[in-house]
Motif scaffolding. Structure first.
Motif, PDB file in Angstrom:
ATOM      1  N   TRP A   1     -19.648  61.108  19.979  1.00 46.25           N
ATOM      2  CA  TRP A   1     -19.885  59.882  19.223  1.00 46.25           C
ATOM      3  C   TRP A   1     -21.270  59.310  19.513  1.00 46.25           C
ATOM      4  O   TRP A   1     -21.963  58.833  18.624  1.00 46.25           O
ATOM      5  CB  TRP A   1     -18.806  58.841  19.547  1.00 46.25           C
ATOM      6  N   GLU A   2     -21.676  59.395  20.770  1.00 46.49           N
ATOM      7  CA  GLU A   2     -22.981  58.856  21.155  1.00 46.49           C
ATOM      8  C   GLU A   2     -24.102  59.632  20.482  1.00 46.49           C
ATOM      9  O   GLU A   2     -25.064  59.041  19.962  1.00 46.49           O
ATOM     10  CB  GLU A   2     -23.125  58.904  22.677  1.00 46.49           C
ATOM     11  N   LYS A   3     -23.983  60.948  20.445  1.00 48.39           N
ATOM     12  CA  LYS A   3     -25.027  61.774  19.828  1.00 48.39           C
ATOM     13  C   LYS A   3     -25.065  61.591  18.312  1.00 48.39           C
ATOM     14  O   LYS A   3     -26.133  61.634  17.708  1.00 48.39           O
ATOM     15  CB  LYS A   3     -24.796  63.249  20.167  1.00 48.39           C
ATOM     16  N   THR A   4     -23.895  61.383  17.708  1.00 50.59           N
ATOM     17  CA  THR A   4     -23.826  61.262  16.253  1.00 50.59           C
ATOM     18  C   THR A   4     -24.434  59.962  15.750  1.00 50.59           C
ATOM     19  O   THR A   4     -25.114  59.939  14.719  1.00 50.59           O
ATOM     20  CB  THR A   4     -22.362  61.368  15.778  1.00 50.59           C
ATOM     21  N   TYR A   5     -24.239  58.870  16.513  1.00 52.64           N
ATOM     22  CA  TYR A   5     -24.618  57.548  15.989  1.00 52.64           C
ATOM     23  C   TYR A   5     -25.665  56.809  16.813  1.00 52.64           C
ATOM     24  O   TYR A   5     -25.901  55.630  16.587  1.00 52.64           O
ATOM     25  CB  TYR A   5     -23.353  56.686  15.838  1.00 52.64           C
ATOM     26  N   ARG A   6     -26.342  57.500  17.703  1.00 50.41           N
ATOM     27  CA  ARG A   6     -27.307  56.825  18.570  1.00 50.41           C
ATOM     28  C   ARG A   6     -28.452  56.196  17.786  1.00 50.41           C
ATOM     29  O   ARG A   6     -29.029  55.188  18.224  1.00 50.41           O
ATOM     30  CB  ARG A   6     -27.863  57.801  19.622  1.00 50.41           C
ATOM     31  N   TYR A   7     -28.801  56.773  16.628  1.00 52.50           N
ATOM     32  CA  TYR A   7     -29.901  56.230  15.837  1.00 52.50           C
ATOM     33  C   TYR A   7     -29.431  55.545  14.544  1.00 52.50           C
ATOM     34  O   TYR A   7     -30.247  55.158  13.717  1.00 52.50           O
ATOM     35  CB  TYR A   7     -30.891  57.346  15.479  1.00 52.50           C
ATOM     36  N   ALA A   8     -28.114  55.417  14.384  1.00 51.22           N
ATOM     37  CA  ALA A   8     -27.571  54.836  13.151  1.00 51.22           C
ATOM     38  C   ALA A   8     -27.418  53.328  13.227  1.00 51.22           C
ATOM     39  O   ALA A   8     -27.248  52.661  12.210  1.00 51.22           O
ATOM     40  CB  ALA A   8     -26.227  55.471  12.816  1.00 51.22           C
ATOM     41  N   GLY A   9     -27.474  52.781  14.419  1.00 52.06           N
ATOM     42  CA  GLY A   9     -27.296  51.343  14.604  1.00 52.06           C
ATOM     43  C   GLY A   9     -26.854  51.063  16.028  1.00 52.06           C
ATOM     44  O   GLY A   9     -26.633  51.983  16.826  1.00 52.06           O
ATOM     45  N   GLU A  10     -26.727  49.779  16.354  1.00 52.39           N
ATOM     46  CA  GLU A  10     -26.268  49.411  17.695  1.00 52.39           C
ATOM     47  C   GLU A  10     -24.869  49.974  17.907  1.00 52.39           C
ATOM     48  O   GLU A  10     -24.005  49.883  17.037  1.00 52.39           O
ATOM     49  CB  GLU A  10     -26.266  47.895  17.843  1.00 52.39           C
TER      50      GLU A  10
ATOM     51  N   GLY B   1     -30.128  68.627  12.452  1.00 49.83           N
ATOM     52  CA  GLY B   1     -29.620  69.353  13.612  1.00 49.83           C
ATOM     53  C   GLY B   1     -30.303  68.979  14.908  1.00 49.83           C
ATOM     54  O   GLY B   1     -29.835  69.358  15.993  1.00 49.83           O
ATOM     55  N   SER B   2     -31.390  68.215  14.800  1.00 47.19           N
ATOM     56  CA  SER B   2     -32.064  67.726  16.001  1.00 47.19           C
ATOM     57  C   SER B   2     -31.416  66.408  16.428  1.00 47.19           C
ATOM     58  O   SER B   2     -30.620  65.822  15.684  1.00 47.19           O
ATOM     59  CB  SER B   2     -33.541  67.486  15.707  1.00 47.19           C
TER      60      SER B   2
ATOM     61  N   CYS C   1     -40.324  68.788   3.470  1.00 48.86           N
ATOM     62  CA  CYS C   1     -39.517  67.586   3.727  1.00 48.86           C
ATOM     63  C   CYS C   1     -39.253  67.460   5.221  1.00 48.86           C
ATOM     64  O   CYS C   1     -38.593  68.315   5.830  1.00 48.86           O
ATOM     65  CB  CYS C   1     -38.199  67.661   2.970  1.00 48.86           C
ATOM     66  N   ALA C   2     -39.767  66.392   5.815  1.00 52.46           N
ATOM     67  CA  ALA C   2     -39.596  66.176   7.255  1.00 52.46           C
ATOM     68  C   ALA C   2     -38.144  65.901   7.614  1.00 52.46           C
ATOM     69  O   ALA C   2     -37.702  66.202   8.732  1.00 52.46           O
ATOM     70  CB  ALA C   2     -40.471  65.003   7.703  1.00 52.46           C
ATOM     71  N   VAL C   3     -37.402  65.341   6.681  1.00 52.60           N
ATOM     72  CA  VAL C   3     -35.984  65.052   6.930  1.00 52.60           C
ATOM     73  C   VAL C   3     -35.204  66.345   7.068  1.00 52.60           C
ATOM     74  O   VAL C   3     -34.440  66.531   8.025  1.00 52.60           O
ATOM     75  CB  VAL C   3     -35.400  64.178   5.800  1.00 52.60           C
ATOM     76  N   ARG C   4     -35.393  67.261   6.133  1.00 56.58           N
ATOM     77  CA  ARG C   4     -34.677  68.541   6.190  1.00 56.58           C
ATOM     78  C   ARG C   4     -35.039  69.314   7.448  1.00 56.58           C
ATOM     79  O   ARG C   4     -34.185  69.969   8.054  1.00 56.58           O
ATOM     80  CB  ARG C   4     -35.004  69.371   4.948  1.00 56.58           C
ATOM     81  N   GLU C   5     -36.291  69.245   7.849  1.00 54.71           N
ATOM     82  CA  GLU C   5     -36.726  69.965   9.052  1.00 54.71           C
ATOM     83  C   GLU C   5     -36.105  69.395  10.321  1.00 54.71           C
ATOM     84  O   GLU C   5     -35.967  70.101  11.322  1.00 54.71           O
ATOM     85  CB  GLU C   5     -38.249  69.917   9.153  1.00 54.71           C
ATOM     86  N   ALA C   6     -35.707  68.126  10.263  1.00 56.94           N
ATOM     87  CA  ALA C   6     -35.152  67.471  11.454  1.00 56.94           C
ATOM     88  C   ALA C   6     -33.637  67.610  11.569  1.00 56.94           C
ATOM     89  O   ALA C   6     -33.051  67.239  12.594  1.00 56.94           O
ATOM     90  CB  ALA C   6     -35.506  65.989  11.434  1.00 56.94           C
TER      91      ALA C   6
ATOM     92  N   TYR D   1     -26.499  63.991   7.936  1.00 60.10           N
ATOM     93  CA  TYR D   1     -27.231  64.523   6.789  1.00 60.10           C
ATOM     94  C   TYR D   1     -26.263  64.968   5.691  1.00 60.10           C
ATOM     95  O   TYR D   1     -26.506  64.748   4.499  1.00 60.10           O
ATOM     96  CB  TYR D   1     -28.110  65.687   7.221  1.00 60.10           C
ATOM     97  N   LYS D   2     -25.130  65.575   6.081  1.00 59.27           N
ATOM     98  CA  LYS D   2     -24.140  65.991   5.089  1.00 59.27           C
ATOM     99  C   LYS D   2     -23.561  64.779   4.357  1.00 59.27           C
ATOM    100  O   LYS D   2     -23.304  64.836   3.151  1.00 59.27           O
ATOM    101  CB  LYS D   2     -23.022  66.783   5.768  1.00 59.27           C
ATOM    102  N   SER D   3     -23.359  63.679   5.066  1.00 55.94           N
ATOM    103  CA  SER D   3     -22.871  62.458   4.422  1.00 55.94           C
ATOM    104  C   SER D   3     -23.882  61.949   3.406  1.00 55.94           C
ATOM    105  O   SER D   3     -23.520  61.515   2.306  1.00 55.94           O
ATOM    106  CB  SER D   3     -22.595  61.369   5.469  1.00 55.94           C
ATOM    107  N   TYR D   4     -25.153  62.016   3.774  1.00 55.81           N
ATOM    108  CA  TYR D   4     -26.213  61.593   2.850  1.00 55.81           C
ATOM    109  C   TYR D   4     -26.185  62.450   1.588  1.00 55.81           C
ATOM    110  O   TYR D   4     -26.232  61.917   0.466  1.00 55.81           O
ATOM    111  CB  TYR D   4     -27.574  61.700   3.535  1.00 55.81           C
ATOM    112  N   LEU D   5     -26.093  63.772   1.749  1.00 56.43           N
ATOM    113  CA  LEU D   5     -26.081  64.665   0.589  1.00 56.43           C
ATOM    114  C   LEU D   5     -24.865  64.420  -0.298  1.00 56.43           C
ATOM    115  O   LEU D   5     -24.960  64.460  -1.534  1.00 56.43           O
ATOM    116  CB  LEU D   5     -26.103  66.121   1.045  1.00 56.43           C
TER     117      LEU D   5
END
Length: 316
Positions: A149-158, A288-289, A281-286, A297-301
């Motif tokens: 959970w921490e890895k999945t959402y660390r940059y999505a919000g607090e 899995g990082s 596209c810098a997003v596509r290149e990132a 990314y799959k949710s976005y697509l």
């Protein structure tokens, strides 16, 4: 909360909507709660959409023993999804004038799909509400599951980790709520009402065990309602949301609704990049990082495909 005498006749007052269903609303006016009729013209004007939601402010006058609504004051923001089951697009506003939206997920019993969490986060972002993520029931999972959970959402919000059962992490939620209006959203059984009861036990909101037959949560909260918290501030407890199609999505604003993609988009070769098939596209290149987990990314697509399909169907 203080209880004052009813105001004088003829004066205009401002009220806060705590709860509204059908043609009735419970409104806080001058420290007292009143049941007030919603004007029929409001319901007709909105073509079946909810004319009032918790968090709304209205102006009222007292006429005899009854309050009469005069006007709905402008909203600063809305938490709005597409009305489920409708053939035509129609918004369903769940709450308004919210300071923060806490998207609550259960780490276990039953675990919350990340896709639903992502949709609720996008709903908040598009509505102009800063979201945070609450991962509840951490007493039921291993350290490795916590890391997921921490890895999945660390940059999505607090990000908050809590256990409504043990009280772990609740103090951080208390700090966030003080003197604010907070919305809790998530599917049934994630522990929204239990978290609120931990924050203010005097509320004693109804909760239910997870169904052993289905492994799913059962609806207890039947309608969104604002609750005053003793420490100061309001909490909107919402019914469980099994699905959520964010309202107001466009290919243009969807990028901004994903903080990770929003940060990476500046590196893209083209300003109007949709981060789907474009070269450079810098997003596509990132993907899995640590900067952009695959599931996000799959949710976005998936959401991008939905909004493009909706555009196509409207132009037929």
């Amino acid at each position: 909360m203080s209880r004052r005498c009813p105001p004088d006749q003829g004066e205009m007052f401002q009220g806060l909507v705590l709860w509204a269903i059908g043609n009735r609303a419970r409104i806080l006016v001058s420290g007292r709660e009143y049941m007030v009729d919603i004007p029929g013209r409001w319901r007709l004007d909105l073509h079946g959409a909810r004319p009032l939601v918790p968090g709304d402010y209205v102006s009222l006058k007292l006429e005899g023993d009854l309050w009469r609504m005069i006007d709905l004051l402008p909203r600063t923001n809305e938490f709005t999804r597409r009305t489920p089951g409708m053939k035509k697009d129609q918004p369903q506003v769940i709450a308004a004038n919210i300071d923060r939206a806490l998207i609550v997920a259960a780490a276990a019993e039953p675990p919350t799909p990340t896709g639903l969490v992502d949709r609720l986060l996008v709903t908040a972002e598009l509505g102009g509400i800063t979201p945070a993520i609450v991962i509840n029931k951490i007493d039921l999972i291993s350290p490795d599951q916590l890391t997921f959970w921490e890895k999945t959402y660390r940059y999505a919000g607090e990000l908050f980790f809590t256990s409504a059962l043990t009280g772990e992490g609740i103090s951080r939620i208390v700090e966030l709520i003080a003197d604010r209006t907070i919305l809790l959203a998530g599917k049934s059984g994630v522990g929204k009402s239990s978290i609120i009861n931990r924050i203010d036990p005097t509320l004693d909101l109804k909760t239910a065990r997870i169904s052993k037959a289905t492994g799913k949560g059962r609806h207890i909260t039947s309608a969104t309602e604002l609750h005053w918290i003793e420490i100061g501030g309001w909490v909107a407890d919402t019914p469980g949301l099994r699905e959520c199609a964010p309202w107001g999505m466009t290919p243009e604003n969807l990028t901004d609704a994903f903080p990770e993609i929003r940060r990476l988009a500046d590196r893209c070769k083209f300003r109007d990049c949709r981060h789907f098939k474009e070269k450079g596209c810098a997003v596509r290149e990132a993907v899995g990082s640590p900067e952009l987990p695959v599931s996000r990314y799959k949710s976005y697509l998936k959401l991008l495909a939905e909004v493009q399909a909706n555009r196509t169907s409207r132009h037929r």
